[in-house]
Write an enzyme that holds these catalytic residues in place. Sequence first.
Site, PDB file in Angstrom:
ATOM      1  N   GLU A  56      -5.791   8.784   9.306  1.00 37.43           N
ATOM      2  CA  GLU A  56      -5.108   7.941  10.421  1.00 37.43           C
ATOM      3  C   GLU A  56      -4.926   9.299  11.816  1.00 37.43           C
ATOM      4  OE1 GLU A  56      -2.110   9.143   7.650  1.00 37.43           O
ATOM      5  OE2 GLU A  56      -2.485   7.945   6.438  1.00 37.43           O
TER       6      GLU A  56
ATOM      7  N   CYS B  80      -4.226  -1.179  -2.135  1.00 41.65           N
ATOM      8  CA  CYS B  80      -4.085   0.512  -2.892  1.00 41.65           C
ATOM      9  C   CYS B  80      -5.173   0.924  -3.298  1.00 41.65           C
ATOM     10  CB  CYS B  80      -2.796   0.898  -2.598  1.00 41.65           C
ATOM     11  SG  CYS B  80      -2.616   2.749  -2.996  1.00 41.65           S
TER      12      CYS B  80
ATOM     13  N   ASP C 118       0.374  -1.229   0.168  1.00 38.35           N
ATOM     14  CA  ASP C 118       0.030  -0.030   0.157  1.00 38.35           C
ATOM     15  C   ASP C 118       1.186   0.863   0.035  1.00 38.35           C
ATOM     16  OD1 ASP C 118      -2.053   1.541  -0.274  1.00 38.35           O
ATOM     17  OD2 ASP C 118      -1.920   2.491   2.412  1.00 38.35           O
ATOM     18  N   SER C 119       0.146   2.224  -0.583  1.00 39.40           N
ATOM     19  CA  SER C 119       0.868   3.775  -0.397  1.00 39.40           C
ATOM     20  C   SER C 119       1.574   3.965   0.977  1.00 39.40           C
ATOM     21  CB  SER C 119       0.204   4.794  -0.620  1.00 39.40           C
ATOM     22  OG  SER C 119      -0.833   4.790   0.098  1.00 39.40           O
TER      23      SER C 119
ATOM     24  N   HIS D  57      -8.273   3.723   4.351  1.00 37.20           N
ATOM     25  CA  HIS D  57      -8.626   4.148   5.204  1.00 37.20           C
ATOM     26  C   HIS D  57     -10.467   4.141   5.887  1.00 37.20           C
ATOM     27  CE1 HIS D  57      -4.999   5.309   4.392  1.00 37.20           C
ATOM     28  NE2 HIS D  57      -4.805   6.517   5.449  1.00 37.20           N
TER      29      HIS D  57
ATOM     30  N   CYS E 152     -11.184   2.460  -0.462  1.00 39.87           N
ATOM     31  CA  CYS E 152     -10.051   3.422  -0.167  1.00 39.87           C
ATOM     32  C   CYS E 152      -9.917   2.712   1.182  1.00 39.87           C
ATOM     33  CB  CYS E 152     -10.287   5.111   0.189  1.00 39.87           C
ATOM     34  SG  CYS E 152      -9.285   5.952   1.091  1.00 39.87           S
TER      35      CYS E 152
ATOM     36  N   TYR F  24      -0.744   8.042  -2.452  1.00 38.66           N
ATOM     37  CA  TYR F  24      -0.695   8.365  -3.707  1.00 38.66           C
ATOM     38  C   TYR F  24      -1.557   8.618  -4.561  1.00 38.66           C
ATOM     39  CZ  TYR F  24       2.648   4.405  -3.177  1.00 38.66           C
ATOM     40  OH  TYR F  24       4.243   3.258  -2.844  1.00 38.66           O
TER      41      TYR F  24
HETATM   42  N1  DGL Z   1      -4.245   3.814   0.143  1.00 42.18           N
HETATM   43  C1  DGL Z   1      -4.274   4.958  -0.953  1.00 42.18           C
HETATM   44  C2  DGL Z   1      -6.161   4.273  -0.886  1.00 42.18           C
HETATM   45  O1  DGL Z   1      -6.654   3.418  -1.389  1.00 42.18           O
HETATM   46  C3  DGL Z   1      -5.191   5.965   0.354  1.00 42.18           C
HETATM   47  C4  DGL Z   1      -3.901   7.058   1.169  1.00 42.18           C
HETATM   48  C5  DGL Z   1      -3.433   7.260  -0.329  1.00 42.18           C
HETATM   49  O2  DGL Z   1      -3.567   8.194  -0.587  1.00 42.18           O
HETATM   50  O3  DGL Z   1      -2.465   6.877  -0.438  1.00 42.18           O
HETATM   51  O4  DGL Z   1      -5.965   4.741  -2.334  1.00 42.18           O
END
Ligand code: DGL
Length: 280
Positions: free
Chosen positions: A167, A88, A25-26, A200, A198, A57
């Site tokens: 977060e 991600c 993941d990012s 989060h 996403c 990302y």
């Molecule tokens: N992990 C990213 C997603 O699921 C969210 C955070 C980011 O923008 O990197 O799209």
Amino acid sequence: MGSTAESRSSKRNTSEADRPIGVFDSGIGGLTAVRELRRVLPAEDIIYLGDTARVPYGTKSEETIKRFAEQDVDFLRRFDIKLIVVACNTVSSVAIEHLRAKYRDLPILGVLEPGVEEACRTAESGRIGVIGTIATIESRRHVREIKKRGDFQVLCRPCPLFVPLAEEGLVTGQIPELVAHMYLDELRGKVDSLILGCTHYPLLTETISRVMGPGVKLINVSHEVARKAREYLGEKGFLREKGRGNLRVYLTDIPPHYEELIYRFLGEKPESVEKVELEF
Ligand code: DGL
């Protein structure tokens, strides 16, 4: 999915089964997918890479996301993994075809398709909502994948502020609810399934659900991708069935309070957390 893995025997193969699953993941958010993988596939060893030095990302260009994603896969390939799970949503939306074309020998499972499949299965009125980062929504990939599966109406909305809220652990109460209204009021009453596109967003389930109303099914893509991973490994005979697998976490930066942050998304403490330098 890569062709080599597909041509292997479907009988259970112990040495294949013992290889780890690679997840990336990012940042740390992708641990929501690991949490589900650990629940559904408790015996599997998991190597997780979070690119915390370069997160987010979701606000970056397609070209940059593809380049970062390649570097993430190159790192995980060093561990002789049997499957890559792209936790991600941004990479799954923008770069997965690129990764599959580049790494043909590697089965690569993203979070987008399993989430879309579940939404199409459960959207009774045929109206599906999708929320995600700016890059995810602008890729239009959910719309294409949903339309391939039937005559659905799709409404999309980027919700970038949900990432810092999750977060911060600010997931219920006035502030997140206000933000949720700002983003979601335009979808309310117009969809009966909502893809949480996403990493989060599952942390904000309670708030999102309150704003969307009781009739709307929220699709947790982490849950769907874990189910899909089990299905794939089972079909190939690559499932590891006994014992408790371990989880090693690699991060490209170790942020302050990282242990707290990891716990928020993962709900447990991993065996190890190490800093890694990717070759940028
Ligand atoms: N992990 C990213 C997603 O699921 C969210 C955070 C980011 O923008 O990197 O799209």
